[in-house]
Write an enzyme that holds these catalytic residues in place. Structure first.
Site, short mmCIF file in Angstrom:
data_model
loop_
_atom_site.label_atom_id
_atom_site.label_comp_id
_atom_site.label_asym_id
_atom_site.label_seq_id
_atom_site.Cartn_x
_atom_site.Cartn_y
_atom_site.Cartn_z
N ARG A 7 1.94 -44.54 51.03
CA ARG A 7 3.10 -43.86 51.64
C ARG A 7 4.34 -44.76 51.57
O ARG A 7 4.26 -45.97 51.71
CB ARG A 7 2.81 -43.56 53.11
CG ARG A 7 3.94 -42.83 53.82
CD ARG A 7 3.73 -42.79 55.33
NE ARG A 7 3.78 -44.11 55.94
CZ ARG A 7 4.93 -44.78 56.19
NH1 ARG A 7 6.10 -44.24 55.88
NH2 ARG A 7 4.89 -45.98 56.75
N ALA A 8 5.48 -44.11 51.34
CA ALA A 8 6.78 -44.76 51.52
C ALA A 8 7.63 -43.81 52.34
O ALA A 8 7.42 -42.59 52.33
CB ALA A 8 7.43 -45.06 50.18
N SER A 9 8.58 -44.36 53.06
CA SER A 9 9.33 -43.55 54.03
C SER A 9 10.28 -42.56 53.39
O SER A 9 10.46 -41.46 53.89
CB SER A 9 10.12 -44.46 54.98
OG SER A 9 9.23 -45.24 55.73
N THR A 10 10.92 -42.93 52.27
CA THR A 10 11.93 -42.05 51.66
C THR A 10 11.66 -41.90 50.17
O THR A 10 10.92 -42.68 49.57
CB THR A 10 13.36 -42.63 51.84
OG1 THR A 10 13.46 -43.84 51.06
CG2 THR A 10 13.65 -42.94 53.30
N GLN A 13 12.26 -44.87 47.91
CA GLN A 13 11.27 -45.95 47.90
C GLN A 13 10.08 -45.55 47.03
O GLN A 13 9.78 -44.36 46.87
CB GLN A 13 10.82 -46.26 49.32
CG GLN A 13 11.94 -46.80 50.19
CD GLN A 13 11.53 -46.92 51.65
OE1 GLN A 13 10.84 -46.05 52.17
NE2 GLN A 13 11.96 -47.98 52.30
#
Length: 198
Positions: A7-10, A13
């Site tokens: 997972r990455a926040s945005t 990323q």
């Protein structure tokens, strides 16, 4: 079966940043990959939900670090843990070597480590949440300070170089707005905005 969650926040990323090290860790073991760009502060994440739906008892939920799985509030973290436990998933965190024993899961020693790991993971989840809260607070303080100094908050700053180039082309008056946009690598709407401004 490994259920590998990245997972990455945005979207800016790279959610797949840690995929190589997870692949090295699992070697040739069977694995399904679940990759998403979504904030870790929200419990309801489409790809994580899909992982939990697909998971079978004794599958291994593999994450790079606890903060990839959770930056949740305490209540939401408890809810997510319950879902993981209900599916009888074994949680393995790459940067927490004590959890690696969950892959083999044998004997009384493994049961003791399971209890210890749960405490450690809870601690790491709390630290991830606090880190997120501090980050949000620092951003808010920075914005308030910038606003007090009369600086613009949010949005993109003006690309002065692009504006100058477009102005010169508009002043020459020998080329269409569409062609200017192509030449300068910007949108037609941007050229019209600059034209209107100047």
């Amino acid at each position: 079966m490994f259920r590998c969650y990245l997972r990455a926040s945005t979207t800016e990323q790279d959610a797949e940043r840690a995929k190589t090290i997870l692949e090295e860790f699992i070697s040739d073991s069977p694995a399904e990959w679940y990759i998403e760009n979504h904030t870790g502060t929200m419990l309801n994440r489409p790809i994580l939900n899909q992982l939990l739906e697909d998971a079978l008892p004794n599958d291994i939920l593999l994450v790079e670090s606890v903060d990839r799985l959770s930056r949740l509030s305490l209540d939401d973290w408890e809810t997510l843990k319950s879902k993981i436990n209900d599916k009888k998933l074994r949680l393995v965190v790459l940067d927490m070597p004590t959890t690696h024993q969950q892959i083999a899961k044998k004997g009384i020693e493994s049961e003791i480590m399971y209890v210890i790991n749960n405490m450690l993971i809870d601690l790491m989840a709390t630290m991830a949440r606090l880190d997120q809260q501090k980050r949000v607070e620092r951003i808010r303080q920075g914005q308030e300070r910038a606003k007090a100094q009369g600086k613009r908050i949010g949005g993109r700053g003006i690309n002065e170089e692009l504006h100058e180039k477009v102005k010169k082309r508009l002043a020459a008056n020998n080329i269409s707005v569409e062609d200017i946009a192509k030449l300068e690598g910007c949108g037609v709407a941007t050229v019209y905005r600059i034209k209107k401004k100047y």
